[in-house]
Design a protein around this motif. Sequence first.
Motif, PDB file in Angstrom:
ATOM      1  N   SER A 118       0.854  -1.182   0.000  1.00  0.00           N
ATOM      2  CA  SER A 118       0.000   0.000   0.000  1.00  0.00           C
ATOM      3  C   SER A 118       0.888   1.228   0.000  1.00  0.00           C
ATOM      4  CB  SER A 118      -0.934   0.011   1.211  1.00  0.00           C
ATOM      5  OG  SER A 118      -0.185   0.184   2.411  1.00  0.00           O
ATOM      6  N   VAL A 119       0.416   2.295  -0.643  1.00  0.00           N
ATOM      7  CA  VAL A 119       1.103   3.577  -0.664  1.00  0.00           C
ATOM      8  C   VAL A 119       0.096   4.637  -0.218  1.00  0.00           C
ATOM      9  CG1 VAL A 119       2.443   5.229  -2.012  1.00  0.00           C
ATOM     10  CG2 VAL A 119       2.491   2.798  -2.616  1.00  0.00           C
ATOM     11  N   ARG A 120       0.467   5.387   0.815  1.00  0.00           N
ATOM     12  CA  ARG A 120      -0.423   6.398   1.396  1.00  0.00           C
ATOM     13  C   ARG A 120      -1.788   5.815   1.764  1.00  0.00           C
ATOM     14  NH1 ARG A 120       0.776  12.209  -1.714  1.00  0.00           N
ATOM     15  NH2 ARG A 120       2.743  12.613  -0.603  1.00  0.00           N
ATOM     16  N   GLY A 121      -1.794   4.546   2.202  1.00  0.00           N
ATOM     17  CA  GLY A 121      -3.020   3.920   2.663  1.00  0.00           C
ATOM     18  C   GLY A 121      -3.861   3.284   1.586  1.00  0.00           C
ATOM     19  N   PHE A 122      -3.418   3.329   0.322  1.00  0.00           N
ATOM     20  CA  PHE A 122      -4.174   2.745  -0.776  1.00  0.00           C
ATOM     21  C   PHE A 122      -3.425   1.531  -1.321  1.00  0.00           C
ATOM     22  CE2 PHE A 122      -5.655   7.083  -0.603  1.00  0.00           C
ATOM     23  CZ  PHE A 122      -7.026   6.968  -0.814  1.00  0.00           C
ATOM     24  N   PRO A 123      -4.117   0.403  -1.516  1.00  0.00           N
ATOM     25  CA  PRO A 123      -3.439  -0.830  -1.927  1.00  0.00           C
ATOM     26  C   PRO A 123      -3.055  -0.820  -3.401  1.00  0.00           C
ATOM     27  CG  PRO A 123      -5.787  -1.191  -1.796  1.00  0.00           C
ATOM     28  CD  PRO A 123      -5.555   0.212  -1.291  1.00  0.00           C
ATOM     29  N   ALA A 124      -2.088  -1.682  -3.727  1.00  0.00           N
ATOM     30  CA  ALA A 124      -1.629  -1.827  -5.109  1.00  0.00           C
ATOM     31  C   ALA A 124      -1.123  -3.245  -5.323  1.00  0.00           C
ATOM     32  CB  ALA A 124      -0.512  -0.823  -5.416  1.00  0.00           C
ATOM     33  N   ASN A 125      -1.126  -3.674  -6.591  1.00  0.00           N
ATOM     34  CA  ASN A 125      -0.501  -4.927  -7.027  1.00  0.00           C
ATOM     35  C   ASN A 125      -1.081  -6.145  -6.325  1.00  0.00           C
ATOM     36  OD1 ASN A 125       1.467  -5.719  -8.968  1.00  0.00           O
ATOM     37  ND2 ASN A 125       2.693  -6.549  -7.326  1.00  0.00           N
ATOM     38  N   GLU A 126      -2.410  -6.192  -6.208  1.00  0.00           N
ATOM     39  CA  GLU A 126      -3.011  -7.299  -5.479  1.00  0.00           C
ATOM     40  C   GLU A 126      -3.657  -8.345  -6.377  1.00  0.00           C
ATOM     41  OE1 GLU A 126      -5.708  -5.504  -2.802  1.00  0.00           O
ATOM     42  OE2 GLU A 126      -4.151  -4.887  -1.418  1.00  0.00           O
TER      43      GLU A 126
END
Length: 715
Positions: A118-126
Amino acid sequence: MTIKLYRTVFSSLVAAVFVHGIGLAQAAGPDVTLDELSVEGTSAPRGLVPAYAGGQVAQGGRLGLLGNVDAQKAPFSIASYTDTLIRDRQARTVNEALVLDPSVRATQSTGAPFDSFSVRGFPANENTSGEVAFDGLYGIAPSFRFFSDDAERIEVLKGPSAALTGVSPNGAVGGVVNVVPKRAGEDLTRVTLDYSSAARGGSQLDTARRWGAGREWGARIVGSLHGGDTPFDHQSETTGVGALALDYQGERFRAWLYLLAQTDRFDAPLRPFQLKAGVPVPRAPAGRLNLTQPWECSDIDDRGGLLRTEYDLTDHLTLFADLGGARTGVERYFQSAPTILNLRGDMTSTPQFYGLSVDRLTVDGGLRARFETGFVHHAVTVQTSTYAEETGRWFSAGRGAYLSNLYAPRHIAYIAPIYGAGRPRYSDSTLSAVSVADTLSALDERVLLTLGVRRQRVEAHNYVSNVGALASSYDKGAATPVVGLVIRPWEAVSLYGNSVEGLSRGDVAPLVAKNSGEILTPYVARQVEAGVKIDLGGIGATLGAFRITKPSGELGPQNRAAATGAQRVSGLELNLFGTITPQLRVLGGVTQLDGVLTRTALAANLGHRPIGVPTVQASLGAEWDLPGPPGLTLDGAVIYTSRQFVDLANTQALPDWARLDLGLRYATVIGDRRTTFRAAVQNVTGANYWTGVATFGTFFQSAPRTYLLSMAVDL
């Protein structure tokens, strides 16, 4: 059709990677002298931003279509971590290399077959599409994990940046992680041997050469092979990486060709857990315990390539064009997310065969112009780009459900999987855009104003699982602006601010959803940010405040994912980097996050904290060159994350956790060869904790205490 043609051509090219590498490795290495002990690695290849004091971060990084920008002159928060940091931390993957960034958190353990963060509380690459960019472009990097062997820099551009970088393939908005691949600088031949607990080891060859009358030709080969038992019970992993970078740097024409091959094979890989509704989160199990059966497995293969070209029509006008793509193949047999049933840690799991193929193609082109209007300098970029992705999937029905326990795993007899025929089409999408941006500067770059707009279009089709018949589709476009301002009242101080929007492809329904793999409707994310950057020559810091709003997917009562939610995350970030004294280096910071659900399918959840958004994330790493023998350095790091909610109702939460890492390295010369020994212990105290929460409420156990050893020799 284009993607299939590209795949055939690329498969032929990548086979030459190790053949070329063997030939280059036989060339003689450069002489090494004792007074160079403190300078490890090569000088930066042309076009790479130089390293900052201490060598752990760079002085700037890539801002999408704006190209490389000095961090002090960038209207965004950007961090660029160097190859030196990656090797000194012995980070195997891109995810592991970002552990000291307070804005980034891994939401999975090292024993999992994929990286999520997560970056700045937002998920990625899931899900199935890689959110990691490769040299500024999506569609080339491996989808699930990116091993760090080929990483010269790992950059994090924080905040929604689709207006600068293009639409992210999987809808991430917290930031963009970009890997700058290794390419030839100074001549180099480096061999690294490494070992980690329980019994996993391997080697890497990294070699580079330049030639020609003006050293205009360059080649770099990176190859590695690792295998053995990991720190997790009855788990083993075998990985291989091969990368080739060729480049030509002429007076007006420049070209780069990158080829990348990667394989990752697991026996008994770790999986995320989901929690039964109404059940409190149980205590985390011991890190070494593995609830996956020894016969469950995961095989992932990635192939990618990128061709970049530039031509200077004049000293102030440059044309550029890029072509790249990749293919990912996955075969795995395990349940994606076993369900925890109670506080005792009882859980149920049903193995399922999952076969996936993802083909990606990216094309862009445009021009960069530099000119003046009076006392104002302009740097203009015009770009058109297209990203296409096709996904085929077979997801078998589960069979042989079994019970186990978090604290006393149960082994059962082998259950034969149900294999599917082929990979029926499951989804496809095309992301296209036309962009223009102008950075206006005046007063010797004391004032810089960036203005831009991107006309984006998102086309997507969803197909019936295991059938391939069209189920739904959409076609949406929007014009999204970007405004950034930097004011430098003093040479060491930069005040910055930005307002940016971006149209993104919708979230992808997770495997735990009944409509798993479906691409939800696109959305527009927005960010407003302001802050100050300080550069005192040896030590630097960034303090920023931001607010990001984003529509989001939710799991509904029937366990179907739908775009019924929206959230807002506000935050403060403090980043610190550089040298306090010539012998003491620091890197890290703290991020405070305040998240709130602004729209939900269930009215009772309004105002609650979003899933997986902690209140505080903190990381602090330090290196100390010990007195006594030259070349001896002690390093350590502390990483902390506060509690996170697993559900939208905010009744289930993971406790906060902290981790301590310690390491020691010794750089010396043995037989005229620069040699570096590294030893590290991750999670020194053996803390047991849940690492983090993904979008739809799944979470991982932590890794146990892990020992790392390596020796690198420059031949």
